[in-house]
Design a protein around this motif. Structure first.
Motif, PDB file in Angstrom:
ATOM      1  N   UNK A   1       8.931   8.040   4.727  1.00 27.81           N
ATOM      2  CA  UNK A   1       9.738   7.043   5.432  1.00 27.81           C
ATOM      3  C   UNK A   1       9.420   5.657   4.872  1.00 27.81           C
ATOM      4  N   UNK A   2      10.205   4.699   5.286  1.00 24.34           N
ATOM      5  CA  UNK A   2       9.845   3.302   5.070  1.00 24.34           C
ATOM      6  C   UNK A   2       9.017   2.868   6.275  1.00 24.34           C
ATOM      7  N   UNK A   3       7.855   2.325   6.002  1.00 20.72           N
ATOM      8  CA  UNK A   3       6.944   1.911   7.064  1.00 20.72           C
ATOM      9  C   UNK A   3       7.020   0.397   7.229  1.00 20.72           C
ATOM     10  N   UNK A   4       7.195  -0.011   8.478  1.00 23.04           N
ATOM     11  CA  UNK A   4       7.348  -1.419   8.802  1.00 23.04           C
ATOM     12  C   UNK A   4       6.202  -1.897   9.685  1.00 23.04           C
ATOM     13  N   UNK A   5       5.774  -3.097   9.404  1.00 22.46           N
ATOM     14  CA  UNK A   5       4.820  -3.791  10.245  1.00 22.46           C
ATOM     15  C   UNK A   5       5.600  -4.713  11.189  1.00 22.46           C
ATOM     16  N   UNK A   6       5.125  -4.844  12.427  1.00 23.43           N
ATOM     17  CA  UNK A   6       5.817  -5.692  13.393  1.00 23.43           C
ATOM     18  C   UNK A   6       4.800  -6.444  14.244  1.00 23.43           C
ATOM     19  N   UNK A   7       5.234  -7.595  14.750  1.00 21.53           N
ATOM     20  CA  UNK A   7       4.348  -8.437  15.550  1.00 21.53           C
ATOM     21  C   UNK A   7       5.087  -8.990  16.753  1.00 21.53           C
TER      22      UNK A   7
ATOM     23  N   UNK B   1      -1.139  16.440   2.247  1.00 20.98           N
ATOM     24  CA  UNK B   1      -2.569  16.569   2.470  1.00 20.98           C
ATOM     25  C   UNK B   1      -3.374  15.362   2.015  1.00 20.98           C
ATOM     26  N   UNK B   2      -2.732  14.473   1.297  1.00 21.04           N
ATOM     27  CA  UNK B   2      -3.405  13.296   0.786  1.00 21.04           C
ATOM     28  C   UNK B   2      -3.450  12.157   1.788  1.00 21.04           C
ATOM     29  N   UNK B   3      -3.939  11.015   1.328  1.00 24.82           N
ATOM     30  CA  UNK B   3      -4.106   9.848   2.184  1.00 24.82           C
ATOM     31  C   UNK B   3      -3.523   8.597   1.536  1.00 24.82           C
ATOM     32  N   UNK B   4      -3.128   7.675   2.389  1.00 21.91           N
ATOM     33  CA  UNK B   4      -2.683   6.357   1.948  1.00 21.91           C
ATOM     34  C   UNK B   4      -3.146   5.340   2.974  1.00 21.91           C
ATOM     35  N   UNK B   5      -3.370   4.134   2.498  1.00 24.19           N
ATOM     36  CA  UNK B   5      -3.744   3.055   3.403  1.00 24.19           C
ATOM     37  C   UNK B   5      -2.747   1.922   3.240  1.00 24.19           C
ATOM     38  N   UNK B   6      -2.127   1.531   4.334  1.00 18.92           N
ATOM     39  CA  UNK B   6      -1.181   0.431   4.329  1.00 18.92           C
ATOM     40  C   UNK B   6      -1.850  -0.828   4.891  1.00 18.92           C
TER      41      UNK B   6
ATOM     42  N   UNK C   1       0.772  -1.229   0.000  1.00 22.99           N
ATOM     43  CA  UNK C   1       0.000   0.000   0.000  1.00 22.99           C
ATOM     44  C   UNK C   1       0.802   1.277   0.000  1.00 22.99           C
ATOM     45  N   UNK C   2       2.108   1.176   0.084  1.00 24.59           N
ATOM     46  CA  UNK C   2       2.914   2.380   0.048  1.00 24.59           C
ATOM     47  C   UNK C   2       2.910   3.019  -1.323  1.00 24.59           C
ATOM     48  N   UNK C   3       3.483   4.213  -1.401  1.00 22.05           N
ATOM     49  CA  UNK C   3       3.556   4.895  -2.689  1.00 22.05           C
ATOM     50  C   UNK C   3       3.846   6.357  -2.528  1.00 22.05           C
ATOM     51  N   UNK C   4       3.567   7.094  -3.579  1.00 15.50           N
ATOM     52  CA  UNK C   4       3.809   8.533  -3.618  1.00 15.50           C
ATOM     53  C   UNK C   4       2.479   9.267  -3.531  1.00 15.50           C
ATOM     54  N   UNK C   5       2.426  10.251  -2.665  1.00 11.50           N
ATOM     55  CA  UNK C   5       1.208  11.026  -2.486  1.00 11.50           C
ATOM     56  C   UNK C   5       1.582  12.478  -2.216  1.00 11.50           C
ATOM     57  N   UNK C   6       0.711  13.380  -2.587  1.00 11.36           N
ATOM     58  CA  UNK C   6       0.955  14.789  -2.308  1.00 11.36           C
ATOM     59  C   UNK C   6       0.600  15.123  -0.871  1.00 11.36           C
TER      60      UNK C   6
ATOM     61  N   UNK D   1       9.075  -3.847   4.923  1.00  9.67           N
ATOM     62  CA  UNK D   1       8.879  -2.409   4.804  1.00  9.67           C
ATOM     63  C   UNK D   1       8.271  -1.996   3.476  1.00  9.67           C
ATOM     64  N   UNK D   2       7.580  -0.877   3.501  1.00  7.93           N
ATOM     65  CA  UNK D   2       7.015  -0.309   2.289  1.00  7.93           C
ATOM     66  C   UNK D   2       7.272   1.200   2.306  1.00  7.93           C
ATOM     67  N   UNK D   3       7.680   1.727   1.179  1.00  6.41           N
ATOM     68  CA  UNK D   3       8.063   3.135   1.091  1.00  6.41           C
ATOM     69  C   UNK D   3       6.831   4.023   0.959  1.00  6.41           C
ATOM     70  N   UNK D   4       6.807   5.059   1.775  1.00  2.00           N
ATOM     71  CA  UNK D   4       5.793   6.109   1.667  1.00  2.00           C
ATOM     72  C   UNK D   4       6.527   7.420   1.421  1.00  2.00           C
ATOM     73  N   UNK D   5       6.171   8.077   0.335  1.00  2.00           N
ATOM     74  CA  UNK D   5       6.791   9.352  -0.012  1.00  2.00           C
ATOM     75  C   UNK D   5       5.709  10.399  -0.157  1.00  2.00           C
ATOM     76  N   UNK D   6       5.859  11.487   0.596  1.00  2.00           N
ATOM     77  CA  UNK D   6       4.887  12.575   0.559  1.00  2.00           C
ATOM     78  C   UNK D   6       5.570  13.790  -0.042  1.00  2.00           C
TER      79      UNK D   6
END
Length: 127
Positions: free
Chosen positions: A92-98, A15-20, A8-13, A120-125
């Motif tokens: 940032x790179x977003x990581x899930x952990x358990x 003020x925008x939204x993303x769902x991981x 679900x990561x990606x590039x967004x402007x 990890x998945x990259x999120x760029x704003x």
């Protein structure tokens, strides 16, 4: 062994939204507290949000409160992170952990408390 796969990561402007999403390959997903962490370039990994085994309790880092929402679906072995009002500093790179826990409402939020990590998945704003 628990495997975690983020998506679900990606590039967004700004003020925008993303769902991981983070899918876990584990037989008893409901026995694990789940967390999202992030690491920006040149910075240490930091806690973003945590959800207890049942989903009844959550934790958010101060800068994420009111903008991010963590949730989980134990039937689908998946944890989610809805990110709204994104800012360039969220890049940032977003990581899930358990982590396996006997505490039903525990929300561990320190990196060292977690046993399993996704890739990890990259999120760029962009500004």
């Amino acid at each position: 062994q628990v495997q975690l796969v983020e998506s679900g990561g990606g590039l967004v402007q700004a003020g925008g939204s993303l769902s991981l999403s983070c899918a876990a390959s584990v037989f008893t997903f409901a026995n694990y507290a789940m967390g999202w962490f992030r690491q920006a370039p040149g910075k240490e990994r930091e806690s973003v949000a945590v959800i207890s085994r049942s989903g009844g309790r959550t934790y958010y880092a101060d800068s994420m409160k009111g903008r991010f929402t963590i949730s989980r679906d134990n039937a689908k072995n998946t944890v989610y992170l809805q990110m709204n009002s994104l800012k360039p500093k969220d890049t940032a790179v977003y990581y899930c952990a358990a982590v396996f826990t006997l505490i039903l409402v525990g929300v561990p939020h320190k990196e060292y408390e977690y046993t399993y990590w996704g890739q990890g998945t990259q999120v760029t704003v962009s500004s």
